[in-house]
Design an enzyme around this catalytic site. Sequence first.
Site, PDB file in Angstrom:
ATOM      1  N   CYS A  90      17.294  -9.038 -12.536  1.00 38.19           N
ATOM      2  CA  CYS A  90      17.297  -9.686 -11.421  1.00 38.19           C
ATOM      3  C   CYS A  90      17.729  -8.813 -10.277  1.00 38.19           C
ATOM      4  O   CYS A  90      17.075  -8.125  -9.645  1.00 38.19           O
ATOM      5  CB  CYS A  90      18.436 -11.041 -11.542  1.00 38.19           C
ATOM      6  SG  CYS A  90      18.019 -12.410 -10.242  1.00 38.19           S
ATOM      7  N   HIS A 131      17.045 -13.816 -16.922  1.00 37.85           N
ATOM      8  CA  HIS A 131      18.366 -13.321 -17.303  1.00 37.85           C
ATOM      9  C   HIS A 131      18.521 -13.436 -18.897  1.00 37.85           C
ATOM     10  O   HIS A 131      18.906 -14.253 -19.574  1.00 37.85           O
ATOM     11  CB  HIS A 131      19.478 -14.232 -16.723  1.00 37.85           C
ATOM     12  CG  HIS A 131      19.529 -13.993 -15.167  1.00 37.85           C
ATOM     13  ND1 HIS A 131      20.359 -13.122 -14.719  1.00 37.85           N
ATOM     14  CD2 HIS A 131      19.021 -14.570 -14.068  1.00 37.85           C
ATOM     15  CE1 HIS A 131      20.289 -13.185 -13.554  1.00 37.85           C
ATOM     16  NE2 HIS A 131      19.685 -14.079 -13.102  1.00 37.85           N
ATOM     17  N   GLU A 155      20.706 -12.214 -20.618  1.00 37.67           N
ATOM     18  CA  GLU A 155      22.189 -12.335 -21.046  1.00 37.67           C
ATOM     19  C   GLU A 155      22.580 -13.628 -21.065  1.00 37.67           C
ATOM     20  O   GLU A 155      23.607 -14.097 -21.576  1.00 37.67           O
ATOM     21  CB  GLU A 155      23.329 -11.415 -20.055  1.00 37.67           C
ATOM     22  CG  GLU A 155      23.269 -12.176 -18.624  1.00 37.67           C
ATOM     23  CD  GLU A 155      22.328 -11.870 -17.638  1.00 37.67           C
ATOM     24  OE1 GLU A 155      21.088 -11.454 -18.240  1.00 37.67           O
ATOM     25  OE2 GLU A 155      22.467 -12.378 -16.554  1.00 37.67           O
TER      26      GLU A 155
END
Lengths: 80, 264
Positions: free
Chosen positions: B86, B203, B205
């Site tokens: 990002c 994302h 994560e």
Amino acid sequence: MKARIIITPKKAVVDPQGKAVQNALLQMGYKGISAVHVGKYLEIELNGIDRETARQQIDEACRRFLSNPVIEDYHLEILD
Amino acid sequence: MNVGVVQFPGSNCDQDVVHVLRNVFGVSARYIWHKSSKLGPVDAVVLPGGFSYGDYLRTGAIARFSPVMSAVQQFAENGGLVLGICNGFQILCEAGLLPGALVRNRSLQFRCEYVFLKTLNRNTPFTLKVPPDQLLRIPIAHGEGCYFADEAILAQLQAENRILWQYCDVNGNPTEAANPNGSLLNIAGICNARGNVAALMPHPERACEPILGSTDGKFIFASILAFLTERVALSTPKPEIFAGAKDHSNTTPAKNLEFGGKGF
């Protein structure tokens, strides 16, 4: 001495902000608006250096940092 | 194995990345403050998501000149693995480590939702563990994720298989409707020519644990870790010398247990 910098999106880059502003203007009834480009205006105050050095320095900063040449064009003016 | 996660003022996904690395994968991860001019012993670096420097001027424009970025640049030049997520993608583009730029979403909306990603090149350190033909369901959260590059760069990215991920629909088609931000060629993530620097807007994560709704992000971290482990296994260990970022073919891993064992 002052540097005035106008940064605008390159024509090839889609400018959704400009488009949204244009649509709003048309909706408000303003006529004859064929395009709007939304950019940035920067004013940099300078002293203690000569005009030519100022120009060279700020021009370099425009290319390296203040604008992104991939997506933006800039116009630089040095004023007394 | 050490992974460094850079913290800029305004980063806000740094802790998520460290959490995933430590608690989901059980590897050593530590924060690297943006003012640090050294990375220390790391095998890979992650530039996390967030709003570094409040996105002032342009996203990533100021972070790119943080002292740590010279070290990241050097690490990348030496072949070290760098992943941008990002805002990390935006910073890597501003830094010139990746081509192109991320501009305002075509819708002008901040988009925060799950997307499907098609992995186009599974032969990279960032994608090698992605199962063939499996779409990744991973969330995005950005206002400026519309990938732009001129035609020559786009052609080069395609010719060199450097588009790693594309936004697609549930059937794997990169349609306009499946493109959340107007990215050219539905680009969600790319890598550099050498293949050691990659970034994506989604994302991973945030998609590594079932409780979060998806574990597809694990494939990306697993790829990096598998690549590094293999590299560690192939190379001659010289723990006393740090050379975590040499050429892929001839690398001494960073086996620095000082960082590895303590669990920050």
